[in-house]
Every structure is written in C-alpha cells, then in structure tokens.
Design a protein around this motif. Structure first.
Motif, PDB file in Angstrom:
ATOM      1  N   GLN A   1      56.899  25.430  22.200  1.00 52.39           N
ATOM      2  CA  GLN A   1      58.110  25.922  21.529  1.00 52.39           C
ATOM      3  C   GLN A   1      58.828  24.750  20.849  1.00 52.39           C
ATOM      4  O   GLN A   1      58.820  23.635  21.364  1.00 52.39           O
ATOM      5  CB  GLN A   1      59.073  26.571  22.533  1.00 52.39           C
ATOM      6  N   ILE A   2      59.488  25.034  19.739  1.00 48.36           N
ATOM      7  CA  ILE A   2      60.244  23.956  19.094  1.00 48.36           C
ATOM      8  C   ILE A   2      61.592  23.742  19.779  1.00 48.36           C
ATOM      9  O   ILE A   2      62.270  22.753  19.556  1.00 48.36           O
ATOM     10  CB  ILE A   2      60.475  24.224  17.585  1.00 48.36           C
ATOM     11  N   SER A   3      61.975  24.678  20.634  1.00 50.16           N
ATOM     12  CA  SER A   3      63.303  24.705  21.235  1.00 50.16           C
ATOM     13  C   SER A   3      63.199  24.643  22.753  1.00 50.16           C
ATOM     14  O   SER A   3      62.213  25.099  23.324  1.00 50.16           O
ATOM     15  CB  SER A   3      63.968  26.026  20.809  1.00 50.16           C
ATOM     16  N   GLY A   4      64.212  24.075  23.407  1.00 48.98           N
ATOM     17  CA  GLY A   4      64.298  24.143  24.865  1.00 48.98           C
ATOM     18  C   GLY A   4      63.525  23.067  25.601  1.00 48.98           C
ATOM     19  O   GLY A   4      62.977  22.127  25.011  1.00 48.98           O
ATOM     20  N   HIS A   5      63.492  23.233  26.914  1.00 48.50           N
ATOM     21  CA  HIS A   5      62.810  22.271  27.788  1.00 48.50           C
ATOM     22  C   HIS A   5      61.609  22.904  28.476  1.00 48.50           C
ATOM     23  O   HIS A   5      61.115  22.373  29.470  1.00 48.50           O
ATOM     24  CB  HIS A   5      63.762  21.784  28.887  1.00 48.50           C
ATOM     25  N   GLY A   6      61.157  24.046  27.968  1.00 50.48           N
ATOM     26  CA  GLY A   6      60.090  24.759  28.677  1.00 50.48           C
ATOM     27  C   GLY A   6      60.692  25.889  29.477  1.00 50.48           C
ATOM     28  O   GLY A   6      61.874  26.193  29.346  1.00 50.48           O
ATOM     29  N   LYS A   7      59.881  26.519  30.283  1.00 51.88           N
ATOM     30  CA  LYS A   7      60.298  27.742  30.963  1.00 51.88           C
ATOM     31  C   LYS A   7      61.350  27.482  32.038  1.00 51.88           C
ATOM     32  O   LYS A   7      61.281  26.502  32.761  1.00 51.88           O
ATOM     33  CB  LYS A   7      59.080  28.429  31.573  1.00 51.88           C
ATOM     34  N   ARG A   8      62.316  28.395  32.137  1.00 46.50           N
ATOM     35  CA  ARG A   8      63.299  28.362  33.237  1.00 46.50           C
ATOM     36  C   ARG A   8      62.701  29.108  34.423  1.00 46.50           C
ATOM     37  O   ARG A   8      62.929  30.296  34.603  1.00 46.50           O
ATOM     38  CB  ARG A   8      64.609  29.025  32.802  1.00 46.50           C
ATOM     39  N   ASN A   9      61.933  28.405  35.236  1.00 43.13           N
ATOM     40  CA  ASN A   9      61.327  29.049  36.402  1.00 43.13           C
ATOM     41  C   ASN A   9      61.667  28.264  37.671  1.00 43.13           C
ATOM     42  O   ASN A   9      62.364  27.245  37.617  1.00 43.13           O
ATOM     43  CB  ASN A   9      59.817  29.212  36.194  1.00 43.13           C
ATOM     44  N   ILE A  10      61.165  28.776  38.793  1.00 44.59           N
ATOM     45  CA  ILE A  10      61.514  28.191  40.095  1.00 44.59           C
ATOM     46  C   ILE A  10      61.016  26.745  40.202  1.00 44.59           C
ATOM     47  O   ILE A  10      61.562  25.939  40.966  1.00 44.59           O
ATOM     48  CB  ILE A  10      60.933  29.052  41.240  1.00 44.59           C
ATOM     49  N   GLY A  11      59.959  26.440  39.422  1.00 43.61           N
ATOM     50  CA  GLY A  11      59.457  25.068  39.409  1.00 43.61           C
ATOM     51  C   GLY A  11      60.531  24.061  39.014  1.00 43.61           C
ATOM     52  O   GLY A  11      60.505  22.899  39.449  1.00 43.61           O
ATOM     53  N   VAL A  12      61.490  24.488  38.198  1.00 44.43           N
ATOM     54  CA  VAL A  12      62.582  23.598  37.777  1.00 44.43           C
ATOM     55  C   VAL A  12      63.370  23.114  39.007  1.00 44.43           C
ATOM     56  O   VAL A  12      63.708  21.937  39.131  1.00 44.43           O
ATOM     57  CB  VAL A  12      63.516  24.323  36.780  1.00 44.43           C
ATOM     58  N   LEU A  13      63.630  24.011  39.929  1.00 47.71           N
ATOM     59  CA  LEU A  13      64.343  23.638  41.157  1.00 47.71           C
ATOM     60  C   LEU A  13      63.443  22.855  42.102  1.00 47.71           C
ATOM     61  O   LEU A  13      63.832  21.814  42.647  1.00 47.71           O
ATOM     62  CB  LEU A  13      64.867  24.901  41.859  1.00 47.71           C
TER      63      LEU A  13
END
Lengths: 356, 356
Positions: free
Chosen positions: A14-26
């Motif tokens: 994606q050109i935008s964002g930091h990647g998916k907002r998933n549980i892996g982020v936490l």
C-alpha cells in the motif's frame, strides 16, 4: 465500496499507512517486556509515570497525562481553560475533530459554546482570530487534517501565539500529527509546543500505535486534567497495553518522519502529473495529503479496484464524493518504504492509462 | 503502610486475588490469538461485535456495549434513563461507586441530581425505595461492595423490581461483581439481569481481566449508549487488548465462582473464630468480605507485616482506620486455591498468637 477496501487491503503493498492494524502490532510491542513487569494502577506505577514525564520533556511542558483517547483529552483541555478564564466560549476551525467527529461531546458534556473560525476549506488567519469576541481558548490543529493536512507558516503561528498571550486567550494545540509536522517546520516539538499553553498528541496516527494520547501543559492544568480523566471514566486501573505500544512505536518511528514527509511530497508530485488526478495540498507539509479523482466514486471505484488487483499496489481503500470529484486520504508510513520501485512505477502507469 | 503492601505482595501466596497484576496477564490471554487477527475499529469488526452479542446473550438483554470502564458505562446508563423519562433525578446507595469514587463525574458532566437511599452501613430496603420522590432511575449494586459485599435476598430484589416497573422507574444493576453473586442466589445471570432494565458488568474484579466493562440493555438504549461512548472519548479505534483478555478470563473463571464463594465462607469462618478479628458480612454471599482487626492500623500493620514475612502468607496489603478497628477487603480468587493447607494453617495459627 467494500470491494475497494478489500482490493486495497489485499494488495501486495500500500502507498499509505504502516501495514495492517492487527494483533501482531500489540504482540510485537510486548515482545521484549517481561511477564513480571507490574501493571500501572489508576495512573500510578513505573509504566505510566515515567512515560508521562518523558512526553512532558519531549514537549517542553511541566507535566503530561496519558489518556485513552484524544477526544477525552481535548474536551477536558478546553473545559479546564474555560474554567480558569471564567469564560464559556472556545473557538476552533469549522472542521475541527470536536466539531465533526465527537457527536457534540464537548457541548453535551460541558457548558461550553463554540465559535467556528474562518472557512472550512483553508486554515484560519490571524485577522480572523483578531476579529473574534472574547474567548477562553483557541484550538489550532497542526496540520489541519480534514483539508488534506495544511498548516500555516511558522511565523504565522508565532504571531497567533503572541496575539493570544497578549489577550489572555489560552492556545491549545491539536497535535494529533505534531511529530509528522516537524520536518516541514524544521523545528523541535519543544519549539512548536512552546507557542501553546497545552498540547495533545496521538499515538496511532503517524506513530502507528494502538490507541491513546498525551495531554501536556502546566502542572496545575495536568493535575486538574487527572481529576477530569477520572470523571470521564478514563482513569482505568490498567492502561499499559496502550502505553507500552505507544512507547514502542514512538521510539521506532519518531526519526522516520522526515522520510515519510519526503515520500509524501514525491507521491503527490507523481499524482499531480496524472490527468484527472490531483492532491491537496499540492505540495504536502507532512506525511499526509488528500488525493482526488475527477468523477464520482461510483465510477472511479471499479477502475481503482481493477488497478489494485492487477498491479498488487493499493492506492485507496475508500472514496468520498465531493462536488465533481471524489477523494481519499493518504497518510504515508512504513508501508510505502517497503514497496519496490517497479511495483510503484507499474501502478502509476496503470493509473495514467485508466484515468486519461 | 507501604511495608504492609510489600510484605503482602512478596509473600509466597495470598488469600486474596488472582495473583499479580502484571504484563503476563495480557500476554497469557493473547497467546493463542494469531498475529493476523484484525483489530476492532471504532466499535466494529469481528473482535468486538460478536463479543458484545455474547454478553447480551449471557445477560438476556437485546444488546450490549463494551466500554473501557464501568465509570463511563454507568454514568451513561443513568443519563439515558434520565433523558428517556424526562426526569433529572436518580437514586442510589450512599456508598455507590458514582458517589464516592468518580470525582462527581455524573453531576459534573450531566444535569442530574442524586438522592442517597438508606443508610451507609446496610443495603437499602423496599420501604426506603417506596418513600422516594419521583425518580428516573434507581441503581442497585450487587453485592454492595463498600460494606463488605452484602446483598438483599432474591425475593427482596424481585419485590424492588416489581415496584419499579409499576412506578415506571428504570432499575439499573451495578453488577461489577454479578457473576460472583450467582452461587449464593443459585440463579443464572439472565434470571438476575431480568429484574433490571440495564446491567453493567466488570471484567477485572472476580474475572481478573485487565480492564473494561459491558453495559447491556434494550436495543435503543444500547444504540444511544454508543453515541455517548463516542462523546466521552470511549469509542477507541482499538479496544481489543481489553476485549480479548476479558473474553479469555471470563471463559477461564466463570465456572470457578462457586469455589471462590465456598472459599470465602470458609475463610471468614476461620477469621471470625479468632479473638480481635471479625468479618462483614459474617457469612459472605459472594467471593468477598471485609476483614477487621481491633485497634488502629498503626498498631496492627507491624504485626501483620511480621506474620506475612514469617509465614509467607499474605493476608492484607493495606488497612483503613475505622472507629476502634481497622479494615481491609478480601476478594477470593485463584490465589487462595493455590495455597497448601499447611501454609494456611500456619498463617492462621500465627494470627491467633499475635492478636490474642
């Protein structure tokens, strides 16, 4: 419209964002925290108190309070300044978060009246501020998100700050994206926050945390903010899931803001070179801008979906209809840096073909 | 007094609680959740919506809303009932959480007046409720925590519920510890909640989660509660750290409430057999009771500290001075079940020796 979101999310990049907002982020943020680390407890303990002091220092303020949300933090800031000045009127931009995204929380929960300053499609001017009646507090948002991320020159900010101090008007910064603005201003957070009486910053915009906010200001202001935080039900027994991740992603990304800013300018330039596509601002002043396509979303969406499927490059997950065009928000983060040049080139080439 | 807390926490085992509130509590809950699981987003998504429906079903209500805190949930419940009945007065017990722990949030944030029903040291009676002027809503807490966890008989609850329905008074349940009450009443959550118009439950009392609450009630009530949740700044982009842990610990502990209740009764009996020590209630009706020592905290603390160090058994982490005695709260959970009988016997034997 859901297919647009799906093709955006399922694209290779994606050109935008930091990647998916998933549980892996936490989970990633917690990886190096030992199980034995004690929880914060109602605003006390070694997880929350040093963290609050750290951001007081980052912003050059006496104290800082961690909040679950900016909505809660900013309503409370305005209420405290209203009480302190014994004035029930505050002023902000017509597209201020408090005006359009909070179900009128400020006005439903507090005896506060609001004045909208200037026009919806541009930032407010010093002259407009000078024309205001007597107010407790002026809220400025940097950058002004709803119009694509636009901001006044630093000298204009200084002039607004000087004027507000002369008139005993409290100046509050909606700095949800403050760190994202530093490369453009070529200033530190302390230098910008120093123009304001209180500052709110968010941990899940450019920093990419899970949720949460800091409200910073004078010591007595923060002391009162903690009382209001309890009144709102924001003084949770444990806020550590948000604090630990906020700290982790702040440290990870605070020095990348210059790169996001350069990437945003480069991307905007490429979009503006295409027929039927333009951005606001034309030259971004942060990591964000709004991207506009001629025509209505119903016509533009299928084209974008096809391009996203064919090229594996996600440009937009949603489109909002405006007058004669439709728009989406681009917020450059880690995702763009992970793309290879060929994928990006191929994506833009398809855009040119399809929208010419 | 800090030494009392330290010796309690550092003891090999505790008679109260579920063990330490540390980051391990969250990590354990997340262990079996895959990194790819998508975050909830502003109240939508597969983490929050089925969870809310699950607790609507658990409580036999049409809908349920997850909140970051009970403080937020209950103020909002009272406001909605006040608006619906066009009546600005609500009533609750003198030691209600809203009256003593929320910095007067209800009254500071809403145009609501409160009436305190009955006496501080006992639960309110139906006669006292009948003597009230016209009110929008009555809040009942089960069990009444601040007096040790006391509750009226189920038949009294039924009579209160009948009366409120006749008089068009909304009945709200502060069920922070509702699941902890089920073994005493020998009723399901649905049967108890069915006496009320709206119910709040907490996930970090007997269930031992990290934070968070459910507010359940009719569909339109919950729809309005979601609007107020946004106004309060409680509609976070991501609430999953609390939701996932709430669900994990609910499933882990919901069937242990009978054991906690039996343990609490047994513990209270042992305390009441000691000179200079007694509990309220004398026979617990849930997993909790208050434990009282003759004398003032300044005298009792050093004795308890010594016992906790010598025996490795933690009885109390704090003491609050009352009139001629001092008190602490016992809330039986998993920690007690992990103790071996000799440690408990030795601890109680030392208590007898020291306090005789």
């Amino acid at each position: 419209m859901n297919r647009l979101r799906t093709t955006f999310q399922q694209a290779t990049g994606q050109i935008s964002g930091h990647g998916k907002r998933n549980i892996g982020v936490l989970k990633t943020a917690l990886e190096d925290v030992t199980d034995e680390t004690a929880s914060d407890q109602y605003g006390t303990g070694s997880i929350i108190q040093p963290f609050e002091q750290k951001f007081a220092d980052v912003l050059g303020m006496e104290d800082a309070v961690f909040f679950p949300s900016g909505t809660m933090a900013q309503q409370i800031a305005l209420r405290i300044w209203s009480d302190e000045t014994d004035n029930r009127t505050v002023a902000y931009h017509p597209l201020c978060h408090l005006e359009i995204h909070e179900q009128d929380g400020l006005k439903e929960l507090h005896p506060i009246k609001t004045i909208l300053v200037g026009e919806a499609d541009r930032v407010m001017t010093l002259d407009e501020i000078k024309a205001l009646p007597d107010i407790a507090c002026l809220l400025l948002e940097l950058p002004q998100r709803e119009i694509g991320g636009v901001a006044p020159a630093f000298s204009e900010l200084e002039a607004i700050s000087r004027y507000c101090r002369e008139r005993d008007i409290r100046l509050h910064l909606d700095g949800a994206r403050l760190f994202e603005m530093l490369p453009y201003y070529e200033k530190t957070a302390v230098e910008i926050a120093g123009l304001f009486d209180s500052v709110y910053i968010s941990f899940y915009k450019g920093l990419g945390g899970i949720a949460g906010a800091i409200l910073a200001g004078p010591a007595t202001f923060c002391q009162t903010a903690r009382i209001w935080k309890r009144r709102y039900g924001g003084d949770l027994i444990s806020l550590y899931p948000y604090i630990l991740s906020a700290d982790y992603y702040y440290e990870l990304r605070k020095d990348r803001m210059g790169q996001y800013y350069e990437d945003a300018k480069q991307l905007a330039e490429r979009f503006n070179a295409l027929p039927g596509i333009h951005t606001t601002p034309k030259v971004p002043v942060s990591n964000m801008f709004h991207l506009h396509f001629s025509g209505q979303a119903a016509d533009v969406s299928p084209k974008l979906e096809k391009i996203q499927e064919e090229t594996g490059l996600g440009f937009a997950g949603y489109l909002v209809d405006k007058d004669g065009y439709c728009s989406t928000e681009i917020s450059v983060g880690d995702a763009y840096a992970q793309l290879d040049a060929q994928t990006v080139d191929a994506g833009f080439e398809r855009l040119r073909q399809v929208f010419s």
